[in-house]
Write a protein that holds these residues in place. Structure first.
Motif, short mmCIF file in Angstrom:
data_model
loop_
_atom_site.label_atom_id
_atom_site.label_comp_id
_atom_site.label_asym_id
_atom_site.label_seq_id
_atom_site.Cartn_x
_atom_site.Cartn_y
_atom_site.Cartn_z
N THR A 48 -3.30 40.66 -3.46
CA THR A 48 -4.57 41.22 -3.90
C THR A 48 -5.06 40.47 -5.13
O THR A 48 -4.27 40.10 -6.00
N LYS A 49 -6.35 40.27 -5.18
CA LYS A 49 -6.94 39.57 -6.32
C LYS A 49 -6.76 40.38 -7.60
O LYS A 49 -6.52 39.84 -8.66
N ASP A 50 -6.87 41.71 -7.50
CA ASP A 50 -6.82 42.55 -8.69
C ASP A 50 -5.43 43.04 -9.08
O ASP A 50 -5.27 43.79 -10.02
N GLY A 51 -4.40 42.63 -8.34
CA GLY A 51 -3.04 43.00 -8.70
C GLY A 51 -2.59 44.36 -8.19
O GLY A 51 -1.45 44.76 -8.45
N GLN B 56 -18.16 39.96 -2.09
CA GLN B 56 -16.71 40.09 -1.99
C GLN B 56 -16.10 38.83 -1.35
O GLN B 56 -15.07 38.34 -1.80
N LYS B 57 -16.76 38.31 -0.32
CA LYS B 57 -16.27 37.09 0.33
C LYS B 57 -16.29 35.91 -0.65
O LYS B 57 -15.32 35.16 -0.73
N ARG B 58 -17.37 35.76 -1.39
CA ARG B 58 -17.47 34.68 -2.38
C ARG B 58 -16.36 34.80 -3.42
O ARG B 58 -15.70 33.82 -3.77
N MET B 59 -16.11 36.02 -3.89
CA MET B 59 -15.07 36.26 -4.89
C MET B 59 -13.70 35.85 -4.34
O MET B 59 -12.92 35.18 -5.02
N LEU B 60 -13.42 36.22 -3.09
CA LEU B 60 -12.13 35.85 -2.49
C LEU B 60 -12.05 34.36 -2.22
O LEU B 60 -10.98 33.75 -2.40
N ARG C 270 0.84 -1.18 0.00
CA ARG C 270 0.00 0.00 0.00
C ARG C 270 0.88 1.25 0.00
O ARG C 270 1.79 1.38 0.81
N LYS C 271 0.60 2.15 -0.92
CA LYS C 271 1.38 3.39 -1.02
C LYS C 271 0.67 4.50 -0.26
O LYS C 271 -0.55 4.62 -0.30
N GLU C 272 1.47 5.29 0.39
CA GLU C 272 0.92 6.46 1.10
C GLU C 272 1.06 7.68 0.19
O GLU C 272 2.14 7.94 -0.35
N ILE C 273 -0.03 8.37 0.00
CA ILE C 273 0.00 9.57 -0.83
C ILE C 273 0.22 10.76 0.08
O ILE C 273 -0.53 10.99 1.03
N ILE C 274 1.26 11.50 -0.20
CA ILE C 274 1.56 12.69 0.59
C ILE C 274 1.07 13.91 -0.18
O ILE C 274 1.53 14.17 -1.30
N MET C 275 0.13 14.61 0.43
CA MET C 275 -0.40 15.81 -0.20
C MET C 275 0.43 17.01 0.27
O MET C 275 0.75 17.12 1.44
N PRO C 276 0.76 17.90 -0.65
CA PRO C 276 1.51 19.08 -0.24
C PRO C 276 0.64 19.96 0.67
O PRO C 276 -0.58 19.98 0.54
N ASN C 277 1.29 20.64 1.59
CA ASN C 277 0.56 21.54 2.47
C ASN C 277 0.04 22.72 1.67
O ASN C 277 0.75 23.29 0.85
N LYS C 278 -1.21 23.06 1.93
CA LYS C 278 -1.77 24.23 1.28
C LYS C 278 -1.29 25.49 1.99
O LYS C 278 -1.04 25.47 3.19
N THR C 279 -1.19 26.56 1.24
CA THR C 279 -0.83 27.85 1.82
C THR C 279 -1.98 28.31 2.70
O THR C 279 -3.12 28.39 2.26
N LYS C 280 -1.68 28.59 3.96
CA LYS C 280 -2.69 29.03 4.92
C LYS C 280 -2.84 30.54 4.82
O LYS C 280 -1.85 31.28 4.93
N VAL C 281 -4.09 30.99 4.62
CA VAL C 281 -4.33 32.42 4.43
C VAL C 281 -5.50 32.90 5.29
O VAL C 281 -6.33 32.11 5.73
N ALA C 282 -5.51 34.20 5.48
CA ALA C 282 -6.68 34.89 6.02
C ALA C 282 -7.17 35.80 4.89
O ALA C 282 -6.38 36.23 4.06
N THR C 283 -8.45 36.05 4.86
CA THR C 283 -8.97 37.01 3.89
C THR C 283 -9.52 38.21 4.64
O THR C 283 -9.92 38.11 5.80
N GLN D 240 -9.49 29.35 -3.61
CA GLN D 240 -9.64 27.96 -4.02
C GLN D 240 -8.87 27.71 -5.32
O GLN D 240 -8.17 26.70 -5.45
N ALA D 241 -8.98 28.63 -6.27
CA ALA D 241 -8.28 28.48 -7.55
C ALA D 241 -6.76 28.52 -7.36
O ALA D 241 -6.03 27.88 -8.12
N GLN D 242 -6.29 29.24 -6.34
CA GLN D 242 -4.86 29.33 -6.07
C GLN D 242 -4.36 28.15 -5.23
O GLN D 242 -3.16 28.01 -5.02
N GLY D 243 -5.29 27.35 -4.71
CA GLY D 243 -4.91 26.24 -3.85
C GLY D 243 -4.65 26.65 -2.41
O GLY D 243 -3.94 25.96 -1.69
#
Length: 136
Positions: A109-112, A31-35, A1-14, A40-43
């Protein structure tokens, strides 16, 4: 059995801020939904969300506190829709940049518009980028 190691996600606050109480519940939700979708798209893994209704000066004060909390909790980034959600003046941008010095927290920032922080050491904003034009 192989163990799959998932990379740690970047922890953020919005940080979500709208300027007035007119239709604020819907505006905050949008605004919350957009962020949330952006993160989510950035992982990214959203650990906290700070929400406020009020002017930029109050948002600025709350944002400085959020930077400290994010550092204490080990978050890597604070994600905001736009730099204008947290700062109204070049002086506030400079103060935020100084507040971040020595901390492991980064602002995204989402908008750069985070590039505005790159000009914080200048005496004024570059002519081709009027801060006032980005304020919503």
């Amino acid at each position: 059995r192989k163990e799959i190691i998932m990379p740690n996600k970047t922890k953020v606050a919005t940080f979500v801020r709208v300027s007035n109480h007119t239709n604020s519940e819907q505006a905050l939700a949008n605004q919350k939904r957009m962020l949330d979708e952006y993160c989510q798209a950035q992982g990214y893994e959203i650990k906290d969300t700070a929400v406020m209704v009020g002017d930029k000066h109050l948002g600025y004060e709350m944002f400085l506190k959020l930077i400290d909390e994010a550092e204490e909790k080990g978050y890597e980034k604070i994600v905001i829709a736009s730099a204008n959600r947290v700062a109204a003046t070049l002086e506030e941008i400079k103060a935020i940049k100084e507040h971040l010095e020595g901390k492991k927290v980064h602002i995204e920032t989402k908008d750069g518009t985070i590039v505005l922080f790159d000009y914080a050491d200048a005496d004024e904003s570059p002519e081709d980028m009027s801060f006032g034009l980005t304020i919503q």
